[in-house]
Design a protein around this motif. Structure first.
Motif, PDB file in Angstrom:
ATOM      1  N   UNK A  56       1.039 -15.162 -10.122  1.00 31.46           N
ATOM      2  CA  UNK A  56       0.882 -16.126  -9.028  1.00 31.46           C
ATOM      3  C   UNK A  56       2.163 -16.194  -8.193  1.00 31.46           C
ATOM      4  N   UNK A  57       3.293 -16.289  -8.861  1.00 28.87           N
ATOM      5  CA  UNK A  57       4.573 -16.381  -8.153  1.00 28.87           C
ATOM      6  C   UNK A  57       4.836 -15.148  -7.297  1.00 28.87           C
ATOM      7  N   UNK A  58       4.373 -13.988  -7.765  1.00 35.13           N
ATOM      8  CA  UNK A  58       4.560 -12.741  -7.016  1.00 35.13           C
ATOM      9  C   UNK A  58       3.532 -12.574  -5.901  1.00 35.13           C
ATOM     10  N   UNK A  59       2.619 -13.542  -5.773  1.00 32.60           N
ATOM     11  CA  UNK A  59       1.578 -13.498  -4.735  1.00 32.60           C
ATOM     12  C   UNK A  59       0.747 -12.224  -4.863  1.00 32.60           C
ATOM     13  N   UNK A  60       0.416 -11.876  -6.099  1.00 34.61           N
ATOM     14  CA  UNK A  60      -0.263 -10.619  -6.357  1.00 34.61           C
ATOM     15  C   UNK A  60      -1.627 -10.541  -5.683  1.00 34.61           C
ATOM     16  N   UNK A  61      -2.361 -11.651  -5.576  1.00 32.81           N
ATOM     17  CA  UNK A  61      -3.657 -11.610  -4.908  1.00 32.81           C
ATOM     18  C   UNK A  61      -3.510 -11.244  -3.436  1.00 32.81           C
ATOM     19  N   UNK A  62      -2.520 -11.826  -2.760  1.00 28.53           N
ATOM     20  CA  UNK A  62      -2.276 -11.483  -1.354  1.00 28.53           C
ATOM     21  C   UNK A  62      -1.829 -10.033  -1.211  1.00 28.53           C
ATOM     22  N   UNK A  63      -1.024  -9.587  -2.151  1.00 31.06           N
ATOM     23  CA  UNK A  63      -0.536  -8.204  -2.125  1.00 31.06           C
ATOM     24  C   UNK A  63      -1.694  -7.236  -2.258  1.00 31.06           C
ATOM     25  N   UNK A  64      -2.608  -7.529  -3.161  1.00 33.53           N
ATOM     26  CA  UNK A  64      -3.764  -6.656  -3.355  1.00 33.53           C
ATOM     27  C   UNK A  64      -4.659  -6.639  -2.116  1.00 33.53           C
ATOM     28  N   UNK A  65      -4.818  -7.801  -1.477  1.00 31.25           N
ATOM     29  CA  UNK A  65      -5.601  -7.853  -0.242  1.00 31.25           C
ATOM     30  C   UNK A  65      -4.953  -6.994   0.837  1.00 31.25           C
ATOM     31  N   UNK A  66      -3.638  -7.085   0.952  1.00 30.70           N
ATOM     32  CA  UNK A  66      -2.921  -6.288   1.945  1.00 30.70           C
ATOM     33  C   UNK A  66      -3.052  -4.806   1.636  1.00 30.70           C
ATOM     34  N   UNK A  67      -3.012  -4.455   0.347  1.00 30.56           N
ATOM     35  CA  UNK A  67      -3.176  -3.060  -0.048  1.00 30.56           C
ATOM     36  C   UNK A  67      -4.559  -2.556   0.372  1.00 30.56           C
ATOM     37  N   UNK A  68      -5.570  -3.392   0.185  1.00 31.59           N
ATOM     38  CA  UNK A  68      -6.932  -3.021   0.586  1.00 31.59           C
ATOM     39  C   UNK A  68      -7.000  -2.794   2.089  1.00 31.59           C
ATOM     40  N   UNK A  69      -6.414  -3.703   2.839  1.00 35.32           N
ATOM     41  CA  UNK A  69      -6.417  -3.557   4.301  1.00 35.32           C
ATOM     42  C   UNK A  69      -5.722  -2.276   4.721  1.00 35.32           C
ATOM     43  N   UNK A  70      -4.642  -1.949   4.051  1.00 31.18           N
ATOM     44  CA  UNK A  70      -3.917  -0.723   4.354  1.00 31.18           C
ATOM     45  C   UNK A  70      -4.761   0.508   4.031  1.00 31.18           C
ATOM     46  N   UNK A  71      -5.474   0.460   2.906  1.00 26.42           N
ATOM     47  CA  UNK A  71      -6.333   1.580   2.528  1.00 26.42           C
ATOM     48  C   UNK A  71      -7.458   1.766   3.538  1.00 26.42           C
ATOM     49  N   UNK A  72      -8.054   0.654   3.986  1.00 27.24           N
ATOM     50  CA  UNK A  72      -9.119   0.724   4.978  1.00 27.24           C
ATOM     51  C   UNK A  72      -8.587   1.329   6.268  1.00 27.24           C
ATOM     52  N   UNK A  73      -7.420   0.892   6.706  1.00 28.70           N
ATOM     53  CA  UNK A  73      -6.823   1.438   7.932  1.00 28.70           C
ATOM     54  C   UNK A  73      -6.575   2.933   7.799  1.00 28.70           C
ATOM     55  N   UNK A  74      -6.097   3.362   6.633  1.00 31.60           N
ATOM     56  CA  UNK A  74      -5.850   4.787   6.406  1.00 31.60           C
ATOM     57  C   UNK A  74      -7.150   5.578   6.433  1.00 31.60           C
ATOM     58  N   UNK A  75      -8.192   5.025   5.818  1.00 29.92           N
ATOM     59  CA  UNK A  75      -9.490   5.713   5.809  1.00 29.92           C
ATOM     60  C   UNK A  75     -10.053   5.832   7.226  1.00 29.92           C
ATOM     61  N   UNK A  76      -9.903   4.765   7.993  1.00 29.55           N
ATOM     62  CA  UNK A  76     -10.396   4.803   9.371  1.00 29.55           C
ATOM     63  C   UNK A  76      -9.620   5.829  10.197  1.00 29.55           C
ATOM     64  N   UNK A  77      -8.322   5.888   9.997  1.00 28.06           N
ATOM     65  CA  UNK A  77      -7.494   6.838  10.748  1.00 28.06           C
ATOM     66  C   UNK A  77      -7.824   8.276  10.374  1.00 28.06           C
TER      67      UNK A  77
END
Length: 148
Positions: A49-70
């Motif tokens: 929780x302190x590391x904000x891991x849920x937000x980090x994982x969401x950001x990772x997903x968004x990055x993966x989606x952007x890479x797939x689209x590109x």
């Protein structure tokens, strides 16, 4: 990009022993069998929780989606590509929303194969502190500087 950098930092923190082969060799053979306790599991959850891991994982997903689209071939009409990009985004979001809670949940006992109760609680205490949170906020800047 800053969340992706945060993910990289989190991965580095979780696997810092691989930075040095000597440290990795020492960490691979713990002196004693680690015991998972209710307190150590609680501390692992606090750490995540302190590391904000849920937000980090969401950001990772968004990055993966952007890479797939590109990576999509530039064929077909713009509306066709937009439909495909939208479908990729929806499919990835649904998939990640389903599996990420389990991934995070599974990380907690995995961390307890490496860190004992005192270490896990100390990590949680530190990253919950104002200093720890300040460091977490600054890590993306450090990652950007190091990438440049």
């Amino acid at each position: 990009m800053s969340r992706l950098a945060t993910l990289a930092v989190c991965a580095a923190v979780l696997s810092s022993s691989i930075v040095s082969p000597v440290l990795a060799a020492e960490a691979a053979q713990p002196d004693t069998m680690l015991v998972v306790t209710e307190k150590s599991l609680d501390c692992a959850g606090r750490y995540m929780t302190a590391m904000h891991m849920d937000d980090t994982m969401k950001a990772m997903t968004e990055s993966m989606v952007a890479s797939m689209k590109a990576a999509l071939p530039q064929v077909g009409s713009a509306p066709e590509r937009a439909k495909i990009e939208k479908a990729i985004g929806i499919a990835m979001k649904e998939t990640m929303d389903e599996i990420m809670p389990r991934v995070i949940e599974d990380m907690e006992p995995a961390m307890l194969q490496v860190f004992d109760e005192a270490e896990m609680c100390a990590l949680a205490d530190f990253y919950e502190s104002s200093t720890g949170q300040s460091i977490i906020r600054k890590m993306p800047v450090l990652m950007q500087i190091s990438m440049d």
